[in-house]
Design an enzyme around this catalytic site. Structure first.
Site, PDB file in Angstrom:
ATOM      1  N   LYS A  87       5.555  -1.158   1.942  1.00  0.00           N
ATOM      2  CA  LYS A  87       4.999  -1.355   3.273  1.00  0.00           C
ATOM      3  C   LYS A  87       5.099  -2.828   3.654  1.00  0.00           C
ATOM      4  O   LYS A  87       5.191  -3.176   4.824  1.00  0.00           O
ATOM      5  CB  LYS A  87       3.531  -0.922   3.243  1.00  0.00           C
ATOM      6  N   GLU A 134       0.814  -1.226   0.000  1.00  0.00           N
ATOM      7  CA  GLU A 134       0.000   0.000   0.000  1.00  0.00           C
ATOM      8  C   GLU A 134       0.844   1.272   0.000  1.00  0.00           C
ATOM      9  O   GLU A 134       0.297   2.367   0.083  1.00  0.00           O
ATOM     10  CB  GLU A 134      -0.963  -0.020   1.188  1.00  0.00           C
TER      11      GLU A 134
END
Lengths: 713, 713
Positions: free
Chosen positions: B555, B451
């Site tokens: 991430k 993300e």
């Protein structure tokens, strides 16, 4: 002699819907605007708008993240100065009104409205309301009420007070405005003749005063008799933001009208456009210019709201529209205004530096995509903050102003710093990357002007504009070395900027032989236009952003806008590029067609140029987008000038030389435009087979006309 | 003999913060969960959560657009069944409590909590509360209150009523939940011994009933005497959604405990993991598995909320976590649950078809990124709806289930249709594009698992998964031709899917020799890790998404997750790829480290594998993320099993063969795991120099162990 194309009346319009007429006949003077309300109807959309006077509220997100815009800034709708109440001999309000005629004169700025006003028995009188704004002292409006009986005779009480009940309408449409219900009003009446209100916003903590002065009394009794008319004047006032009002020595109505007439006379003297062969078009263009200058803040602290001061649409925010669609007109006709529009950007430079830090860029300034106070108010960053190009758009407007005026003083005091801080932004925002085995300077995750494509890499427009911004900074550093040094520029930084500008990557497709909108755009499938029903336009109202983004489809000119601005690709490439992008453009943005028209004129696609132009020249007068009731499409007003002058008139400054090409549409006999250029006033007359240059005031000037350089006297 | 690693007490924890303990000692049975509240404290975070019981509310956007998720779905916090009030002989409430001991037994499911309870004079008694959930009839909880005087003697009134005052806490943190204040309660008391409430949500229009039965009376008086204890039982009930309760023939506490003990005994029989050499780790793993199965809906109508039934974090929504991090455990140990998790997806297939239409895809289904009822509830589409990969994740889980169980009946009735409709989505969502002079099938504007990178083209993970999804559909069409025909599959469609699968573009960087996360990722600059202060992690809380997106920074595992799932690249490439992506990964997602650990084990990076594993095995027990008070990190519970079994244990099905590789960490003496495989129960024991396979039940099975295929009996 009265110029028939310098006025407009309801007979020229297709719609008589009241809120639409409120917009079309709205008056403004850059400081405040007043919608053309029916004075007894208590319309919820009527009222007064003050440029830069806004309330704030928290922006609510479904899911919030770091650095998102925090506060809405919403232009405040203030009480309507036209509003009045009439009571008959039985204490009953005259509560019916019917608009009989309405006309606006662009040569005097006078709005003339006549209503038939009736009491509950249906007995009526005719009310003529004349309204005109002072332009030299922009706090003043003159209103003249003239009453002529029809079949009501006898006592009438005319009651003039501020009505503070009406509130901005509520709406979910992002193009409209949100409700503001956090205003406080303090009212004061003086000698029964003057009423003053102080309006304060709760959260933005702004205030201003409004007043009206009726020498015949705020509540006056008169008697209507056959064949007699009653006339009284109201002088209205709207203070500056956080300002106070002086209620003594108010001008008379005639003085205000004189002031307005003088202003418009000078305006047309410097800015007129005359098209021979199409009066209705000529009228539309005059209307556009009239409303454009009316909409524009001239004090260096305000700018041009997207809907001018004619409506609360887009919340009174300032966008890049100013620099790209509206300031060209001012630079070439009213350079003082163009200068003040740039000064506004200078006034929010510190705020913009902070914004750059929030976006993780350690030097320079990032101007907010939509704003009044300089802080970002766009709640959708993919089509807001990601449109970093606004920085270079501002630099471009400064360059245009400088070229047209040669105003070195301004450049030293304001222009250089703005260009430098935007260039510094690009320098720190971008990065070197290897493309085709060369180190190229790239910008990642940006959105160009086309809002149907978002968060892409190396948007051609953005990169081309950034390159210009950096080169312009280098030029200015070289031209103003002392000032540049004061602003912390070292030789190393200057060279760094020059090197980056040279290394900026500009996507080009070898096979198609045209510039590519961004790194990946040509890989995407073309939008299925053939299976898209007509009622599904504008696409943004009928498709998820993810659907729109994954296709090649443009809302508006993007790569072509760069071509238009820089005039730096070959004719062949331009033809190919125009053809390619035209096929994938929906023109769902009102900013699109003017650029397509101007480029078509340049290419020689005469009919196309004419058609695109005609499709938008009357945007508001025919309510093309169906939402003119929310306010004028001011960028489009500027866009129509741009098309005429830069497109059909082929006017631009190229290689330091004023350059003109005659692309007169076949449909017109003649086009005459007036512009200012480096202290001169010029009239340029385009005919079918000739282009004439008249230097009305000022020194001789070398101009390149239809490819041939000549010095005109 | 008591297994010391199959229970946990407050002494094993570093924090005694009440809301944290409420989470850690929460109990659930897939249908409902109960936080381990202090029974007299009226904690605002305590309460009962029912899987799939939610209220809706409008999602508010700063700027809304077509197709955005419209409604929040928020799991509802219901009254706390543990709550009780004690009143002393002067009618004063015992209002002070202190936790003395608390322990949870994974072999019986019994939670044992002891508090010192005092009146305003400081006189006290000890309250022992035992709580256990029935598992076979999942509507029932047994609560046993045992009271032993310390220095308070005499009359006590014990009052047991539902407290409906407490509301879910309000928060802006998207990982937490929003307020629900639109519940209606109808209360009924029967014979002074039973209390029933019906809870109805206003907008989602759901209802359920809760009840408690106290045979000694809802308000009972007893007298505390030295050296005596008072004991009473409360049988609590939580109905199914829209269900009713039968208050007759309630089980006794002992029966509930027996039921629970039987359940857990069978659970451990099929699912146990024993690590020799690290008791504390062993305990953590047992805790994880205990809470994982507790969190999981088993009825085919519900799924696994991101925080299980231990807290309202993430609003009780189901994510891709189920398929990628949690269902592997169930497929290999409790395939019936794995099947029901897939059936839940089948139950929202129609809703998902509608969602695909909203996204402009004319065939197939798009599962919602976060949801309870199947409708999209993610209010940020770049990291929500754009994660189209959830469709293929579901297909992958079906494939895994099928491989492990060979359940053809299920595939015919559910699996095929799900795989087909997701494959149809990919077929219509993607498009052919020319890349390196070849026609390749591409997916534009998607977000992969990572993300920190959003809206990119040809995300490797997404494309690889879509390819798998399409190939799997083709395989199933060939295997179940009749059913496929019923579902409208033509030979042409089958071939189209096969052709598309073959043409899907998988970004690969020739120079680096590794798969590229997406078309443009390697062009972007690497995140400036060296100048990022430690306190600026997780980045999402300290940088604008635009800042994060324009850098190479992950991430969580993205390309590497595909490598983990498909095991289809060479060892050399995997080593390079691991090295490259590890350097740019922050592990700001709790889903990241388990994959890095498992891959490290596979590569032979033993220490790294161990370190990553150890960093997350105790995520909740050491409150690693600091937010366990909001609920357990359930995906991480599943991730720890995945790491052990697929990573250290090297277990997978490859080329139709159960395949095992021994990557035992040096720190462990022995690892024993139990799994089910095609009707068999296996125990696999990994030792430093040997791998043993025991088929506890079932037919002989060929297994490839450490590279050598052998048939085990």
């Amino acid at each position: 002699m009265k110029n028939d194309t310098k006025n407009i009346s309801i007979h020229d319009l297709q719609s008589n819907e009241p809120s639409y007429l409120e917009t079309i006949f709205s008056l403004a003077n850059g400081h405040f605007g007043i919608r053309a309300s029916d004075p007894i109807a208590n319309s919820s959309t009527a009222g007064t708008l003050v440029n830069g006077f806004y309330e704030t509220s928290d922006i609510t997100y479904g899911e919030v993240a770091y650095g998102y815009a925090k506060k809405n800034q919403t232009i405040v709708k203030l009480p309507d100065l036209r509003n009045i109440k009439f009571v008959d001999d039985q204490q009953r309000a005259f509560d019916q009104s019917q608009l009989i005629s309405e006309s606006l004169d662009f040569e005097t700025g006078l709005l003339n409205s006549t209503y038939k006003i009736s009491n509950p028995d249906g007995k009526s009188f005719e009310l003529n309301l004349q309204a005109v704004l002072q332009q030299s002292n922009d706090e003043v409006i003159g209103l003249r009420y003239t009453i002529k009986p029809v079949d009501y005779f006898g006592k009438v009480v005319g009651i003039k007070h501020f009505n503070t009940d009406s509130a901005t309408q509520k709406s979910d449409d992002p193009r409209k405005s949100r409700t503001v219900d956090t205003l406080t009003y303090a009212k004061k009446t003086i000698d029964g003749q003057q009423e003053l209100i102080e309006v304060t916003t709760k959260y933005s903590q702004m205030s201003l005063a409004m007043a009206m002065s009726v020498s015949t009394g705020l509540e006056q009794v008169f008697s209507l008799q056959p064949n007699q008319t009653v006339t009284f004047d109201v002088i209205g006032l709207v203070s500056k933001i956080n300002g106070i009002l002086d209620l003594d020595n108010l001008p008379k109505f005639e003085e205000i009208l004189k002031d307005s007439t003088d202003f418009w006379q000078e305006f047309w003297q410097n800015s007129d456009i005359e098209i021979s062969g199409d009066d209705s078009l000529n009228q539309a263009i005059h209307y556009n210019l009239f409303q454009l200058v009316s909409s524009t803040g001239r004090d260096g602290k305000t700018n041009i709201p997207a809907k001018g001061l004619s409506g609360t649409g887009y919340e009174g925010h300032y966008f890049w529209d100013t620099e790209m669609y509206m300031s060209p007109f001012f630079a070439y006709t009213n350079p003082e205004i163009a200068k003040n529009l740039i000064k506004y950007r200078y006034s929010v430079l510190d705020e913009s530096k902070k914004r750059a830090r929030t976006l993780g860029v350690k030097e320079g300034a990032l101007f907010s995509w939509r704003t009044i106070n300089g802080q970002e108010a766009s709640a959708y960053y993919p089509a807001g903050t990601a449109q970093y190009h606004i920085d270079a758009d501002i630099a471009y407007a400064i360059d245009r102003y400088y070229k047209v005026t040669d105003d070195k003083e301004f450049m030293k005091n304001y222009g250089l710093e703005l260009v430098l801080e935007t260039a510094r932004f690009w320098k720190n925002f971008g990065s070197y990357s290897e493309i085709h085995c060369k180190k190229r300077f790239c910008f990642f995750d940006v959105t160009g002007p086309d809002e149907y494509t978002a968060l892409v890499n190396n948007n051609y427009y953005t990169n081309r504009m950034a390159k210009f911004n950096l080169l312009f900074a280098v030029d200015l550093i070289d031209e103003f070395p002392k000032k540049a040094k004061e602003l912390g520029v070292s030789a190393k930084e200057r060279d760094q900027m020059a090197n980056i500008a040279a290394a900026i990557f500009l996507p080009y497709d070898q096979i198609k032989g045209i510039n590519q909108q961004d790194d990946s755009s040509f890989k995407k499938p073309v939008w299925p236009f053939e299976t898209t029903p007509k009622e599904n336009y504008p696409l943004l109202l009928h498709y998820h952003p993810l659907t729109i983004y994954r296709y090649q489809v443009n809302k508006q000119a993007d790569t072509l806008l760069a071509d238009f601005l820089f005039d730096d690709i070959s004719h062949d490439q331009l033809v190919k590029e125009y053809d390619y992008y035209e096929k994938i453009t929906t023109h769902d943005s009102s900013l699109s067609r003017s650029i397509f028209s101007a480029l078509a004129a340049r290419i020689g696609l005469k009919q196309k140029a004419y058609d695109y132009f005609m499709a938008t020249a009357k945007t508001d007068l025919i309510d093309l987008q169906g939402n003119s009731a929310d306010g004028l499409h001011v960028a489009n007003l500027g866009g129509s000038w741009l098309t005429i002058v830069s497109g059909f008139g082929g006017l631009r400054v190229k290689d330091g030389l004023l350059t003109i090409d005659n692309h007169l549409p076949d449909q017109w006999d003649k086009l005459a435009i007036r512009i200012k250029y480096q202290g001169r006033l010029l009239e340029i007359v385009y005919r079918k087979d000739a282009t004439e240059i008249h230097i009305i005031h000022g020194e001789p000037l070398p101009i390149k006309v239809d490819g041939i350089e000549e010095t005109f006297k």
